[in-house]
Design an enzyme around this catalytic site. Structure first.
Site, mmCIF file in Angstrom:
data_model
loop_
_atom_site.group_PDB
_atom_site.id
_atom_site.type_symbol
_atom_site.label_atom_id
_atom_site.label_comp_id
_atom_site.label_asym_id
_atom_site.label_seq_id
_atom_site.Cartn_x
_atom_site.Cartn_y
_atom_site.Cartn_z
ATOM 1 N N ASP A 1 0.876 -1.174 0.000
ATOM 2 C CA ASP A 1 0.000 0.000 0.000
ATOM 3 C C ASP A 1 0.916 1.228 0.000
ATOM 4 O O ASP A 1 1.586 1.515 0.987
ATOM 5 C CB ASP A 1 -0.873 -0.053 1.257
ATOM 6 C CG ASP A 1 -1.927 1.034 1.299
ATOM 7 O OD1 ASP A 1 -1.662 2.127 0.759
ATOM 8 O OD2 ASP A 1 -2.989 0.811 1.901
ATOM 9 N N LYS B 1 -6.067 10.061 -0.910
ATOM 10 C CA LYS B 1 -4.998 10.787 -0.217
ATOM 11 C C LYS B 1 -4.227 11.661 -1.220
ATOM 12 O O LYS B 1 -4.767 12.634 -1.696
ATOM 13 C CB LYS B 1 -4.095 9.780 0.518
ATOM 14 C CG LYS B 1 -4.874 8.684 1.276
ATOM 15 C CD LYS B 1 -5.688 9.213 2.451
ATOM 16 C CE LYS B 1 -6.742 8.248 2.964
ATOM 17 N NZ LYS B 1 -6.297 6.930 3.375
HETATM 18 C C1 LIG Z 1 -7.056 5.784 3.713
HETATM 19 C C2 LIG Z 1 -6.259 4.576 3.514
HETATM 20 C C3 LIG Z 1 -6.821 3.429 2.954
HETATM 21 C C4 LIG Z 1 -8.280 3.324 2.601
HETATM 22 O O1 LIG Z 1 -8.597 4.148 1.523
HETATM 23 P P1 LIG Z 1 -10.083 4.735 1.308
HETATM 24 O O2 LIG Z 1 -9.935 5.524 0.059
HETATM 25 O O3 LIG Z 1 -10.417 5.552 2.511
HETATM 26 O O4 LIG Z 1 -10.993 3.572 1.168
HETATM 27 C C5 LIG Z 1 -5.993 2.345 2.726
HETATM 28 N N1 LIG Z 1 -4.682 2.383 3.050
HETATM 29 C C6 LIG Z 1 -4.115 3.467 3.597
HETATM 30 C C7 LIG Z 1 -2.669 3.455 3.928
HETATM 31 C C8 LIG Z 1 -4.884 4.587 3.851
HETATM 32 O O5 LIG Z 1 -4.317 5.647 4.423
#
Ligand SMILES: *Cc1c(COP(=O)(O)O)cnc(C)c1O
Length: 391
Positions: free
Chosen positions: A170, A195
Site C-alpha cells: 500500500d 490521499k
Molecule cells: C485511507 C487509507 C486506505 C483506505 O482508503 P479509502 O480511500 O479511505 O478507502 C488504505 N490504506 C491506507 C494506507 C490509507 O491511508
C-alpha cells in the site's frame, strides 16, 4: 520524460473526435454497438469507461507498471486484491498498518475462510518465520501507518517470492512520485487515491497497479465481477488532481520538514515519527527506496489529554481523518483512522493512545509553525499538570 512532464503530458482524450485538451467525463453507463456481433472498445461502464481508462493508463505509467485499475475507494482496491485468494489461503501482513485494512482482513475475509496473520516486518527473518504453507499474499506499507516504520521492500519481495507468494504494498503515504515499489520487486501496488493522488479531499478512490499480465487479467476479472470500479466523474477528479502531484508534494514536503524539526525541539514532544529526520534509524533505508520523506508524520506527547488539547487548539490543522490533501490536518489514530483495529490485534500492536498524526499541506510554512506554537501554548494551559493523567 521526467516525472513532472509525464504528469501533465499524456494522451488525455485518445480517439475523441473533438481533440479536447482535457479528458471528458464520459457520463454514460452503456455504449452502443453498430451490429449485434461488433462490440466496440467499450460496452458497459462497470467493465470499462473511457474516462477511467485514461486515469488507469496514467497511473500504470506513473508507477512503472503495465496495468492499473481504479476503484471507488482504497478499501475497494484492497478488497479486489484479496479476491485473488480463496478459502484456506492466508495473508501475512506487517502489524503496523491502516485500521480499515485490519478490519477487512480480520473481520470480513475470515468469514470466507481466509486467515490473516500479523507480524513485525521490520525484521524480515523473524517475519518470514510466520509464513505457513497456506500463505499466498504478503501485505505491507512503507512507511507504515501510523508509526512510520521503514520496511525493506526488496527483501520482503524476496521473502514472498521464495515462498511462492505475492507481495502487495500500500503506497498511499508515498505516492508514485516518491516511491515505485514495482521497481523493487513488489507484485502489486495499491493506493488510496483519496490521499495524495486526488490531493484535494474531494474524491474517494483507489487503485491497483501491476506489471504482470496474468495478474492484471485476474484483477480485471474481479473488478468487473464485483462492480466497484471508479465512476467517470470521480475518474475525472482523480485525473485533475494527479496533474499537480509533484507541485503539491514538493511544497508539502518542504513544509513538513519545517514542522518536523519544530516538533522535535518542543519539550512537550516525546518522539517524532517521520522518515525525514536524519536521527531516524531507518533514514538510510528510506533514502534508498524513496526520493523523499513525504508530508505525513506522527508524534507523541506522553499524555492523551495534552495531545487532545493540541489537536483541539490548532486552527490551520483541521481535525480530520485522512491525509495528503492541500490543507493540513491533525488526527489521533487510536480513536480515528485506526479505531477499527480489532481489539485482539490492538493488544499485540503498538498504537500509543496519545499519538497525533499530522498531514502537512501547502499553506505558508510560517503560518503553520505559528499555529502549532499557539496550539501548544494553549494546550499546555488547558492540560495543566493537575489534569494531565498520562496514558
Ligand atoms: C485511507 C487509507 C486506505 C483506505 O482508503 P479509502 O480511500 O479511505 O478507502 C488504505 N490504506 C491506507 C494506507 C490509507 O491511508
Amino acid at each position: 520524460m521526467k516525472f513532472a512532464t509525464r504528469l501533465v503530458n499524456f494522451p488525455a482524450a485518445p480517439k475523441d473526435p473533438y481533440r479536447p485538451s482535457v479528458t471528458p467525463i464520459y457520463q454514460t453507463a452503456t455504449f452502443e454497438r453498430e451490429t449485434m456481433d461488433a462490440s466496440g472498445e467499450f460496452d458497459y461502464s462497470r467493465s470499462g469507461n473511457p474516462t477511467r481508462t485514461v486515469a488507469e493508463r496514467q497511473l500504470a505509467s506513473l508507477e512503472n507498471g503495465t496495468r492499473a485499475f481504479c476503484f471507488s475507494s482504497g478499501m475497494a482496491a484492497i478488497s479486489a486484491v484479496t479476491g485473488l485468494l480463496r478459502s484456506g489461503d492466508e495473508i501475512l501482513s506487517d502489524i503496523d498498518l491502516y485500521g480499515g485494512t485490519c478490519r477487512l482482513f480480520s473481520r470480513v475475509l475470515n468469514r470466507s475462510g481466509i486467515r490473516a496473520n500479523y507480524a513485525d516486518a521490520l525484521d524480515p527473518e523473524g517475519f518470514a518465520q510466520h509464513l505457513t504453507p497456506a500463505t499466498k499474499l504478503i501485505h505491507i506499507e512503507s512507511p507504515t501507518n501510523p508509526l512510520f516504520h521503514i520496511l525493506d521492500i526488496q527483501r520482503l519481495a524476496s521473502v514472498a517470492h521464495a515462498h511462492g507468494a505475492l507481495l502487495s504494498i500500500d503506497n498511499s503515504v508515498m505516492s508514485p512520485y516518491l516511491q515505485n515499489p514495482l521497481d523493487m520487486g513488489a507484485d502489486i501496488v495499491i493506493h488510496s487515491g483519496t490521499k495524495f493522488l486526488g490531493g484535494h479531499h474531494d474524491v474517494t478512490c483507489g487503485a491497483v497497479i501491476v506489471k504482470d499480465e496474468r495478474l492484471a487479467g485476474q484483477i480485471r476479472f474481479i473488478s468487473n465481477a464485483e462492480g466497484a470500479a471508479l465512476s467517470p466523474f470521480d475518474s475525472f477528479l482523480l485525473l485533475r488532481g494527479l496533474q499537480t502531484l509533484k507541485l503539491r508534494i514538493d511544497c508539502q514536503q518542504r513544509n513538513a520538514m519545517a514542522v518536523a524539526k519544530w516538533l522535535a525541539e518542543r519539550k512537550e514532544v516525546t518522539q517524532v515519527f517521520y522518515p525525514g529526520l536524519a536521527a531516524d534509524a531507518a533514514y538510510q533505508l528510506h533514502q534508498r527506496q524513496a526520493s523523499g520523506p513525504g508530508s505525513v508524520m506522527s508524534f507523541s506527547t506522553g499524555s492523551v489529554a495534552l495531545s487532545k488539547a493540541i489537536a483541539e487548539s490548532a486552527r490551520l490543522f483541521h481535525i480530520a481523518v485522512s491525509f495528503g490533501s492541500v490543507s493540513s490536518s491533525i488526527s489521533m489514530p487510536a480513536t480515528m483512522s485506526h479505531a477499527s483495529v480489532p481489539p485482539e490485534l490492538l493488544a499485540k500492536r503498538d498504537l500509543p493512545p496519545d499519538l497525533l498524526r499530522v498531514s502537512v499541506g501547502v499553506e505558508d510554512e510560517e503560518d503553520l509553525i505559528a499555529d502549532l506554537g499557539q496550539a501548544f501554548e494553549r494546550a499546555s494551559r488547558l492540560a495543566s499538570p493537575a489534569t494531565v493523567t498520562g496514558v
